[in-house]
Design an enzyme around this catalytic site. Structure first.
Site, PDB file in Angstrom:
ATOM      1  N   SER A   1      32.230  26.707 -15.536  1.00 15.99           N
ATOM      2  CA  SER A   1      32.664  25.372 -15.141  1.00 15.99           C
ATOM      3  C   SER A   1      31.754  24.216 -15.495  1.00 15.99           C
ATOM      4  O   SER A   1      32.081  23.078 -15.180  1.00 15.99           O
ATOM      5  CB  SER A   1      32.904  25.374 -13.626  1.00 15.99           C
ATOM      6  OG  SER A   1      31.859  26.057 -12.953  1.00 15.99           O
ATOM      7  N   CYS A   2      30.638  24.457 -16.148  1.00 18.74           N
ATOM      8  CA  CYS A   2      29.768  23.325 -16.502  1.00 18.74           C
ATOM      9  C   CYS A   2      30.487  22.454 -17.537  1.00 18.74           C
ATOM     10  O   CYS A   2      30.868  22.942 -18.596  1.00 18.74           O
ATOM     11  CB  CYS A   2      28.436  23.819 -17.072  1.00 18.74           C
ATOM     12  SG  CYS A   2      27.381  22.455 -17.589  1.00 18.74           S
TER      13      CYS A   2
ATOM     14  N   ASN B   1      32.742  22.848  -9.206  1.00 17.54           N
ATOM     15  CA  ASN B   1      31.679  22.359 -10.079  1.00 17.54           C
ATOM     16  C   ASN B   1      31.958  20.864 -10.293  1.00 17.54           C
ATOM     17  O   ASN B   1      32.879  20.305  -9.702  1.00 17.54           O
ATOM     18  CB  ASN B   1      31.677  23.139 -11.411  1.00 17.54           C
ATOM     19  CG  ASN B   1      30.307  23.037 -12.101  1.00 17.54           C
ATOM     20  OD1 ASN B   1      29.663  21.995 -12.081  1.00 17.54           O
ATOM     21  ND2 ASN B   1      29.875  24.117 -12.718  1.00 17.54           N
ATOM     22  N   THR B   2      31.178  20.230 -11.123  1.00 20.25           N
ATOM     23  CA  THR B   2      31.308  18.776 -11.274  1.00 20.25           C
ATOM     24  C   THR B   2      32.591  18.392 -12.008  1.00 20.25           C
ATOM     25  O   THR B   2      33.175  19.178 -12.743  1.00 20.25           O
ATOM     26  CB  THR B   2      30.101  18.214 -12.028  1.00 20.25           C
ATOM     27  OG1 THR B   2      29.994  18.914 -13.274  1.00 20.25           O
ATOM     28  CG2 THR B   2      28.822  18.396 -11.232  1.00 20.25           C
TER      29      THR B   2
ATOM     30  N   CYS C   1      46.799  -6.699   6.376  1.00 19.55           N
ATOM     31  CA  CYS C   1      48.146  -6.365   6.843  1.00 19.55           C
ATOM     32  C   CYS C   1      49.183  -7.102   6.002  1.00 19.55           C
ATOM     33  O   CYS C   1      50.208  -6.549   5.638  1.00 19.55           O
ATOM     34  CB  CYS C   1      48.324  -6.719   8.319  1.00 19.55           C
ATOM     35  SG  CYS C   1      49.940  -6.236   8.943  1.00 19.55           S
TER      36      CYS C   1
ATOM     37  N   CYS D   1      38.848  -3.385   9.892  1.00 19.89           N
ATOM     38  CA  CYS D   1      38.148  -4.177  10.915  1.00 19.89           C
ATOM     39  C   CYS D   1      36.651  -3.857  10.885  1.00 19.89           C
ATOM     40  O   CYS D   1      36.254  -2.698  10.965  1.00 19.89           O
ATOM     41  CB  CYS D   1      38.705  -3.883  12.308  1.00 19.89           C
ATOM     42  SG  CYS D   1      37.817  -4.782  13.607  1.00 19.89           S
TER      43      CYS D   1
END
Lengths: 418, 403
Positions: free
Chosen positions: A137-138, A202-203, A355, A388
């Site tokens: 997965s890199c 992974n990233t 809103c 808020c």
């Protein structure tokens, strides 16, 4: 630290004193670093991915996403796998295992073909690893036969997992990429190949910022830049989503998961555990704050468990999964109308602006008194409550049932501002 | 740790914010609907709008808002009493503390300087000519507003440099030449011409009235008041606040032989004299005034500043006489209540007890082609109020000239 609470967990048959591991990354690539993290109290590591040869890295190699004053909202790195050869890494791993026998040495490996995967599996097993993690997965490898290009292909994931399994007796974890629509597909490939678990995420492939004067991405490497992996707090929502999807897939539900992605506090850790992760991996927050963050993660986790009467992590692992349901199954019979505490209101008018511009034009703002009033147009979206700036000023109020809907008990969000 | 701050003459009294701190501060802003801070700026600088620009990283836009609304935006950022104007109105006061609006404005104006932004430019001529007498805040504001309408404006001032009170009535640690020059440059960029070192007396005023379509008289309160019937004010070593501040500014703080200094007065100008005397190396500095700490006219910020510099203050005492034969040697003070008396040895006594109109312009009011404004009209207020007055008068003059 609470003495009564046991944070240990057996993960894939390996006893871990706590679930907190360093993920395979720049935070754990030599003896000194890992010795220090063990001394401070991490349960284990996934040693930075071992390949056949060391990597040639670029400079600079990191970038951050900043939001106003907050740095490291997200983090991008361009580092690849270990800069050492597998022989050098084997020595380091051997010494660490000898000096820290109770700590867990996961070792991440990555090959470019069957032979390399087999060799790395054999040699890291021999060096004393407790488990192997397969880096599928890199996203920033300089070879397309490696990394996330492999992880996107379920057949290759299955094949390399099988090769590794044939060359080790250790538990094997396939590390999956999020750079894919259905993470379930390659994970099933891993399962078919014999994986004992998956770790994710992974990233994420990214370009964090463009240098608008140099006309390239950041970091700028001699006037150029590349797409590479994004991590940190910003990716946690994506990581949680992938983990929930894995755990809710009938074929994968029993496949253990090691959770990764933006973990920085004990609360993050609890969230991953509640979605079914049995092991937790951390890098980005360590790069920002250092190994010491594990102290408050462990203590905070223990305090949470004590407060809830949990005696083991397994008491609550996966407990939130049944409540993450498809959109079509949500109860849509009511609206929770917010209420405004006018004594706390400072009259900024932000609720009214949001809103009107982003909600349902349901807040009247008196320009003389500078006070807002919620009108009948309110649909209970709670945008006002989220914009808020005053603590505890706008809170969930009355529950209004829609026409024809039978009133019933409604469970509300807990501790809105936590 | 030393309890007294060392600050060389002209070094900034307050540090500015860098871009990172500015973004933190701007993100504290509630970005109010119809922002109260903007309502409470006399000159209409519109902080609500420029802070929003900063928050969304449009620094040039912030500069434009400030410059278009307040020609002295750089100076006001430094010396405006924000704590009783925009910052007092800030909604964030209801949560913790107000946004540091002055600091954000100073940052924006610093960007204008660093990036060399040219925000204002000369308008096409409308064929009218106006003279402004006095290159102080109100005169500069009148000049800028009229120039924007295409009026050809000439500003006359008796001093060598433009700025009036900005330059000669405030110490450079609070307002540097660089920042004043930046504002003057903005006025010049509109095509305004300056005739400096040119004192306009009654006689010359009449000539200007004949020559121009209108004349603005914004000479301010440039003469110093004295305490009447006080014995010893004619001694050597006795001077007025404005004379002292001016000679310090011109000499770059290199004034020797001040010796032991006593300052009489409790306003911002007195505080500036105290810090200046301290920075010029006076052997000792005391400030005495008739008001209490509570009622003294100086802002808390200015009082805190001189106390930080180690200047002792003596509230609720009035001077009863100055002693000395040729040169002053001491000041006698008496308590406003009770019978306490103090005698302070003194080599220099500075009176900062208010300013008045120069004799030539005494009692002058707007009449025909002559328009009067600024401190001369309002009795002496803040720079930002002088700008506001200047903007109003410019509107009146434009109406008079049918532009």
């Amino acid at each position: 630290m609470s003495k009564k609470i046991d944070l240990s967990i057996d993960f894939l048959g390996v006893h871990c004193e706590n679930p907190f591991f360093l993920s395979s990354s720049p935070v754990c690539h030599n003896y000194e670093m890992i010795a220090k993290c063990f001394d401070i109290g991490w349960g284990g590591v996934f040693y930075k991915t071992v390949g056949i040869l060391g990597m040639n890295e670029c400079s600079p190699r990191f970038d951050i996403v900043r939001k106003e004053g907050t740095p490291f909202v997200g983090f991008k790195n361009m580092e690849q796998i270990s800069e050492h050869t597998w022989q050098e890494n084997a020595e380091i791993i051997k010494k660490l295992k000898h000096d820290y026998p109770t700590k867990v040495m996961g070792v991440s490996i990555m090959g470019a073909n069957d032979e390399e995967w087999a060799l790395l599996a054999r040699e890291m097993t021999k060096a004393g690893a407790d488990m192997l993690e397969l880096n599928f997965s890199c996203p920033q490898m300089t070879s397309h036969a490696m990394g996330s290009d492999v992880g996107m292909n379920p057949e290759l994931v299955e094949r390399y997992t099988r090769v590794v399994k044939q060359n080790t007796h250790l538990p094997v974890i396939a590390k999956m990429t999020p750079n894919i629509t259905h993470i379930e597909d390659p994970s099933k490939g891993a399962l078919r190949g014999g994986a004992d678990a998956v770790s994710t995420i992974n990233t994420i492939k990214s370009i964090c910022n463009i240098d608008i004067e140099n006309l390239t991405g950041k970091p700028v490497v001699n006037g150029k830049s590349s797409i590479s992996g994004y991590s940190g707090a910003a990716v946690k929502p994506i990581a949680l989503r992938f983990i929930a999807q894995l755990k809710q897939d009938p074929e994968l539900a029993n496949l253990p998961v090691s959770g990764i992605g933006g973990i920085e506090t004990w609360q993050d850790a609890v969230e991953f555990l509640l979605l079914g992760a049995e092991n937790l991996q951390v890098t980005t927050s360590v790069m920002q704050y250092g190994y010491r963050i594990v102290e408050d993660m462990k203590d905070g986790l223990a305090n949470f468990m004590e407060a809830h009467g949990y005696t083991s992590l397994r008491d609550f692992i996966g407990k939130a999964l049944p409540n993450v349901i498809p959109c079509e199954n949500l109860d849509r019979s009511f609206q929770i109308i917010p209420k405004i505490d006018l004594d706390k209101c400072v009259g900024c008018g932000r609720c009214a602006i949001s809103c009107f511009d982003g909600g349902h034009q349901a807040i009247d703002f008196d320009t003389k008194t500078r006070k807002p009033t919620i009108t009948d147009k309110c649909v209970g979206c709670h945008l006002c409550l989220n914009v808020c700036p005053v603590f505890d000023c706008i809170t969930p109020g009355e529950i209004k049932f829609k026409k024809g809907c039978e009133p019933h008990d409604v469970k509300r969000q807990h501790c809105y501002y936590a | 740790m030393t309890k007294v701050r060392q600050l060389p003459y002209g070094e900034p009294a307050e540090k500015g914010l860098n871009v990172r701190l500015v973004m933190e501060e701007a993100s504290r802003c509630l970005l109010c609907e119809d922002a109260p801070c903007s309502h409470d700026c006399p000159a209409g600088t519109d902080p609500g709008r420029f802070i929003r620009s900063i928050r969304f990283r449009n620094f040039t836009g912030a500069c434009k808002t400030i410059r278009h609304n307040n020609i002295l935006g750089a100076s006001c950022a430094e010396i405006c009493p924000q704590e009783r104007l925009c910052e007092k109105a800030c909604s964030r006061c209801g949560i913790d503390k107000p946004i540091q609006i002055g600091k954000l404005q100073a940052f924006a104006m610093e960007q204008e300087r660093l990036l060399g932004l040219k925000i204002l430019e000369a308008a096409p001529s409308c064929g009218k000519k106006v003279a402004c007498i006095g290159a102080g805040p109100s005169g500069l504001a009148v000049a800028a507003e009229l120039a924007k309408l295409g009026v050809s404006v000439t500003v006359y001032d008796e001093n060598e440099k433009a700025g009036g009170m900005l330059r000669y009535g405030i110490t450079p640690s609070r307002l540097s030449d660089e920042i004043i020059d930046q504002d003057i440059k903005a006025v010049e960029s509109l095509g305004v011409k300056f005739e400096l070192s040119r004192r306009i007396d009654k006689n010359e005023l009449d000539k200007l009235v004949a020559q121009y379509d209108a004349v603005y008289v914004g000479v301010g309160l440039s003469a110093s008041k004295m305490i009447p019937n006080l014995k010893g004010t004619d001694l050597k070593g006795v001077e007025t606040a404005l004379a002292f501040l001016k000679r310090a500014r011109i000499a770059g703080g290199k004034i020797e032989d001040l010796g032991r200094v006593v300052i009489i007065g409790g306003g911002d100008v007195a505080m500036d004299c105290a810090s200046t005397a301290k920075q010029c190396g006076a052997k000792s500095v005391y400030v005495a005034f008739i008001e209490t700490l509570e009622t003294m006219p100086a802002s808390k910020r200015e009082l805190d500043y001189i106390v930080d510099l180690g200047v002792p203050v003596i509230p609720a005492f009035k001077p009863v006489q100055l002693n000395g034969e040729d040169h002053v040697t001491s000041v006698e003070l008496a308590a406003m209540e009770g019978n306490s008396k103090i005698t302070l040895d003194a080599d220099t006594v500075i009176f900062a007890v208010g300013q008045k109109v120069q004799d030539d312009y005494k009692g002058m009011t707007s009449d025909g082609k002559i328009f009067v404004g600024g401190d001369l009209a309002n009795g002496g207020k803040t720079v930002v109020e002088a700008v506001a007055s200047g903007k109003d008068i410019a509107g009146e003059i434009a109406k008079f000239l049918h532009i």
